[in-house]
Design a protein around this motif. Structure first.
Motif, PDB file in Angstrom:
ATOM      1  N   LYS A   1       0.863  -1.299  -0.033  1.00  0.00           N
ATOM      2  CA  LYS A   1      -0.157   0.048   0.002  1.00  0.00           C
ATOM      3  C   LYS A   1       0.912   1.261   0.055  1.00  0.00           C
ATOM      4  O   LYS A   1       0.509   2.219  -0.689  1.00  0.00           O
ATOM      5  N   SER A   2       1.762   1.270   0.804  1.00  0.00           N
ATOM      6  CA  SER A   2       2.791   2.447   0.957  1.00  0.00           C
ATOM      7  C   SER A   2       3.533   2.632  -0.347  1.00  0.00           C
ATOM      8  O   SER A   2       3.573   3.759  -0.898  1.00  0.00           O
ATOM      9  N   ILE A   3       3.955   1.537  -1.020  1.00  0.00           N
ATOM     10  CA  ILE A   3       4.619   1.739  -2.348  1.00  0.00           C
ATOM     11  C   ILE A   3       3.798   2.291  -3.402  1.00  0.00           C
ATOM     12  O   ILE A   3       3.867   3.354  -4.006  1.00  0.00           O
ATOM     13  N   LEU A   4       2.490   1.823  -3.462  1.00  0.00           N
ATOM     14  CA  LEU A   4       1.590   2.127  -4.640  1.00  0.00           C
ATOM     15  C   LEU A   4       0.932   3.573  -4.199  1.00  0.00           C
ATOM     16  O   LEU A   4       0.667   4.350  -5.049  1.00  0.00           O
ATOM     17  N   ASP A   5       1.012   3.768  -3.069  1.00  0.00           N
ATOM     18  CA  ASP A   5       0.467   5.332  -2.487  1.00  0.00           C
ATOM     19  C   ASP A   5       1.530   6.250  -3.199  1.00  0.00           C
ATOM     20  O   ASP A   5       1.322   7.386  -3.693  1.00  0.00           O
ATOM     21  N   ASN A   6       2.889   5.918  -2.553  1.00  0.00           N
ATOM     22  CA  ASN A   6       3.996   6.744  -3.263  1.00  0.00           C
ATOM     23  C   ASN A   6       4.025   6.836  -4.891  1.00  0.00           C
ATOM     24  O   ASN A   6       4.292   7.953  -5.313  1.00  0.00           O
ATOM     25  N   ALA A   7       3.672   5.598  -5.373  1.00  0.00           N
ATOM     26  CA  ALA A   7       3.784   5.853  -6.819  1.00  0.00           C
ATOM     27  C   ALA A   7       2.554   6.617  -7.576  1.00  0.00           C
ATOM     28  O   ALA A   7       3.013   7.408  -8.482  1.00  0.00           O
ATOM     29  N   TYR A   8       1.403   6.452  -6.950  1.00  0.00           N
ATOM     30  CA  TYR A   8       0.341   7.312  -7.215  1.00  0.00           C
ATOM     31  C   TYR A   8       0.573   8.791  -7.132  1.00  0.00           C
ATOM     32  O   TYR A   8       0.460   9.594  -7.879  1.00  0.00           O
ATOM     33  N   LYS A   9       1.287   9.179  -6.019  1.00  0.00           N
ATOM     34  CA  LYS A   9       1.545  10.567  -5.701  1.00  0.00           C
ATOM     35  C   LYS A   9       2.640  11.086  -7.055  1.00  0.00           C
ATOM     36  O   LYS A   9       2.355  12.255  -7.293  1.00  0.00           O
ATOM     37  N   ALA A  10       3.606  10.058  -7.248  1.00  0.00           N
ATOM     38  CA  ALA A  10       4.480  10.699  -8.223  1.00  0.00           C
ATOM     39  C   ALA A  10       3.889  10.827  -9.705  1.00  0.00           C
ATOM     40  O   ALA A  10       4.198  11.697 -10.219  1.00  0.00           O
ATOM     41  N   GLN A  11       3.010   9.986  -9.723  1.00  0.00           N
ATOM     42  CA  GLN A  11       1.959  10.189 -10.918  1.00  0.00           C
ATOM     43  C   GLN A  11       1.467  11.390 -10.988  1.00  0.00           C
ATOM     44  O   GLN A  11       1.327  11.989 -11.931  1.00  0.00           O
ATOM     45  N   LEU A  12       0.541  11.699 -10.067  1.00  0.00           N
ATOM     46  CA  LEU A  12      -0.032  13.092 -10.013  1.00  0.00           C
ATOM     47  C   LEU A  12       0.862  14.084  -9.935  1.00  0.00           C
ATOM     48  O   LEU A  12       0.586  15.275 -10.394  1.00  0.00           O
ATOM     49  N   ASP A  13       2.070  13.944  -9.397  1.00  0.00           N
ATOM     50  CA  ASP A  13       3.052  15.010  -9.522  1.00  0.00           C
ATOM     51  C   ASP A  13       3.901  14.998 -11.032  1.00  0.00           C
ATOM     52  O   ASP A  13       4.548  15.894 -11.093  1.00  0.00           O
ATOM     53  N   GLN A  14       3.290  14.084 -11.752  1.00  0.00           N
ATOM     54  CA  GLN A  14       3.732  14.158 -13.340  1.00  0.00           C
ATOM     55  C   GLN A  14       5.149  13.772 -13.214  1.00  0.00           C
ATOM     56  O   GLN A  14       5.932  14.225 -14.276  1.00  0.00           O
ATOM     57  N   VAL A  15       5.690  12.979 -12.316  1.00  0.00           N
ATOM     58  CA  VAL A  15       7.009  12.534 -12.396  1.00  0.00           C
ATOM     59  C   VAL A  15       7.109  11.766 -13.599  1.00  0.00           C
ATOM     60  O   VAL A  15       8.064  11.463 -14.134  1.00  0.00           O
ATOM     61  N   PHE A  16       6.105  10.816 -13.868  1.00  0.00           N
ATOM     62  CA  PHE A  16       6.065  10.118 -14.926  1.00  0.00           C
ATOM     63  C   PHE A  16       4.550  10.343 -15.518  1.00  0.00           C
ATOM     64  O   PHE A  16       3.526  10.503 -14.748  1.00  0.00           O
ATOM     65  N   GLU A  17       4.252   9.926 -16.776  1.00  0.00           N
ATOM     66  CA  GLU A  17       2.982  10.120 -17.411  1.00  0.00           C
ATOM     67  C   GLU A  17       2.708   8.910 -18.450  1.00  0.00           C
ATOM     68  O   GLU A  17       1.608   8.906 -18.424  1.00  0.00           O
ATOM     69  N   THR A  18       3.584   7.842 -18.164  1.00  0.00           N
ATOM     70  CA  THR A  18       3.242   6.624 -19.358  1.00  0.00           C
ATOM     71  C   THR A  18       3.465   5.612 -18.580  1.00  0.00           C
ATOM     72  O   THR A  18       4.112   5.527 -17.219  1.00  0.00           O
ATOM     73  N   ARG A  19       2.779   4.353 -18.765  1.00  0.00           N
ATOM     74  CA  ARG A  19       2.912   3.149 -17.940  1.00  0.00           C
ATOM     75  C   ARG A  19       4.335   2.658 -18.154  1.00  0.00           C
ATOM     76  O   ARG A  19       4.976   2.208 -17.334  1.00  0.00           O
ATOM     77  N   THR A  20       5.024   2.819 -19.246  1.00  0.00           N
ATOM     78  CA  THR A  20       6.222   2.670 -19.586  1.00  0.00           C
ATOM     79  C   THR A  20       7.134   3.245 -18.549  1.00  0.00           C
ATOM     80  O   THR A  20       8.063   2.762 -17.947  1.00  0.00           O
ATOM     81  N   GLN A  21       6.943   4.677 -18.607  1.00  0.00           N
ATOM     82  CA  GLN A  21       7.866   5.398 -17.439  1.00  0.00           C
ATOM     83  C   GLN A  21       7.563   4.860 -16.211  1.00  0.00           C
ATOM     84  O   GLN A  21       8.406   5.135 -15.220  1.00  0.00           O
ATOM     85  N   ALA A  22       6.362   4.832 -15.909  1.00  0.00           N
ATOM     86  CA  ALA A  22       5.950   4.474 -14.372  1.00  0.00           C
ATOM     87  C   ALA A  22       6.743   3.047 -13.798  1.00  0.00           C
ATOM     88  O   ALA A  22       7.377   2.960 -13.044  1.00  0.00           O
TER      89      ALA A  22
END
Length: 461
Positions: free
Chosen positions: A428-449
């Protein structure tokens, strides 16, 4: 002549052949005379001696519902109509509240006697579809023409506390003025605690009609205030005495602003009742925190944090009128964030800001609320023709595809498992951090994710 389908006329003629006279009553007649249409029909049947016989006569036309049969009501969906059939009846008050009535039907009762139990003259008008004549023993047609709301019988009107709220919503829907007798009756009923007798679901249904069916809901709210009903819906009674900064709100008090915003929101309704009710209640309550937060600093009025503080006040208010937790959950974020579209526009918020906002509130609804808040006021200069902040936010959120809901996560637990990780509480913590990074536009595609995940998370495990 009130137009009815040929199939319905055949049904009515079928009943007449068996000695039963059908009179269309209530809302269908009232709405037609007021220029509205509805598929809901109430038909009073004269000459009934047996409900079982009536059910047998109606059964060839469709499945007859037994709901309400115990006190003389049969339901039938037929030819596009939703019909309630009932014999003329009387109602005797035996207890408190909206349901404390004993009903008795009388097959030999005349129309005027049967209509005496109705609340308002505009609802007492009948129509004989075979002779194509209106029956109006209490002057309802004249009252509709002169925009007057009058009760049929002052002695029995007070028996049903729900009629107070019915008066409010009918006055707004048909833009009627209460006559002095009716206004006095409603004032006395409220003073005697009649609204406290009502279950919240009945209160909600009348408010729903007020906010969904009225072009100018402010008419009903003003009438409720005149009746002395606002304290029941506390703290709405404080709105009138809560001033606002005349530079931004030259119209005056929170009450005046709220009524103007309600009427503007009525022009934005979609026709989907749930969405519309969320928006109308959000407008009604968007400044509910101002009475307790308004202060004067350096001769300037302000209400700091009124939106945030208003959320809990609104929650209490909403719980008084509904058990619909999902509805409440949709309204509260709108109250909290109602000022954010203009705040975001002023500082030209980033795409990341907008993505984060979409996880907190429906942006499309928020724009509508903010628009009603913006236009629901007077202006010291020429009235603006556009709501620039809302238009800007709409374009941004539409481009990001987050108008109606937040973005879907680009990473899921299955991606962690695919990288050889064993499911654990850390997912959960990992995925929450990943979703925050997505919202911060650290990455924008699944490959980048996936690349981000390998680089920033897996190495830490």
């Amino acid at each position: 002549m009130i137009p009815l389908s040929s199939s319905l006329i055949q049904l009515i003629e079928h009943l007449a052949h068996h000695g039963i006279k059908a009179i269309i009553v209530g809302g269908y007649v009232r709405d037609f005379l007021s220029g509205y249409s509805t598929e809901d029909l109430d038909i009073e049947l004269y000459g009934i001696t047996s409900l079982d016989k009536l059910e047998a006569l109606l059964s060839p036309f469709g499945k007859v519902g037994i709901y309400g049969k115990s006190f003389g009501i049969l339901k039938l969906v037929f030819d596009g109509y939703s019909i309630d059939f009932s014999p003329p009846r009387t109602e005797s008050k035996y207890g408190t509240g909206h349901k404390g009535f004993e009903m008795a039907w009388h097959h030999e009762m005349d129309y005027a006697s049967a209509a005496r139990r109705r609340d308002f003259t505009i609802n007492s008008i009948g129509y004989d579809p075979l002779t194509q004549t209106l029956i109006d023993p209490y002057g309802g047609i004249k009252d509709l023409k002169h925009k007057i709301l009058r009760c049929v019988d002052p002695q029995t009107f007070i028996d049903d506390p729900l009629r107070v709220l019915r008066a409010v919503q009918f006055a707004a829907r048909f833009e009627l003025t209460c006559d002095d007798t009716l206004l006095s009756l409603c004032q006395s009923m409220i003073a005697d605690g009649s609204l406290e007798e009502l279950p919240k679901e009945r209160i909600f249904e009348e408010l729903k009609k007020l906010f969904i069916k009225s072009a100018h809901p402010s008419i009903g709210m003003k009438l409720l205030k005149e009746m002395g009903g606002l304290p029941f819906f506390t703290p709405l009674e404080c709105f009138e005495h809560t001033p606002q900064d005349p530079l931004s709100h030259p119209e005056g008090s929170v009450w005046t602003h709220t009524l103007m915003a309600l009427d503007f929101m009525a022009t934005l309704r979609s026709g989907e009742w749930r969405k519309d009710m969320v928006l109308m209640l959000s407008v009604l309550l968007h400044d509910i925190g101002k009475p307790v937060t308004t202060i004067t600093i350096n001769n300037v009025l302000n209400a700091p944090k009124h939106a945030e503080i208003g959320v809990n006040i609104a929650r209490t208010w909403l719980n008084k009128i509904t058990e619909d937790k999902a509805l409440i959950a949709s309204i509260l974020p709108l109250i909290y964030y109602h000022g954010w579209p203009r705040k975001f526009y002023r500082r030209k918020a980033s795409n990341s800001d907008i993505l984060h906002l979409s996880t907190k509130v429906c942006i499309e609804d928020l724009i509508l609320l903010s628009k009603a808040d913006f236009f629901g006021r007077s202006f010291n200069e020429a009235n603006p023709q556009t709501f620039d902040a809302g238009d800007w936010l709409y374009r941004c959120a539409d481009t990001l595809n987050v108008l109606k809901k937040p973005p879907l996560p680009l990473l899921y637990g299955r991606d962690l498992i695919a990288l050889g990780l064993t499911p654990s509480h850390r997912f959960k913590s990992i995925l929450d951090n990943a979703y925050k990074a997505q919202l911060d536009q650290v990455f924008e595609t699944r490959t980048q994710a996936l690349e981000w995940l390998k680089k920033h998370l897996v190495t830490d495990l």
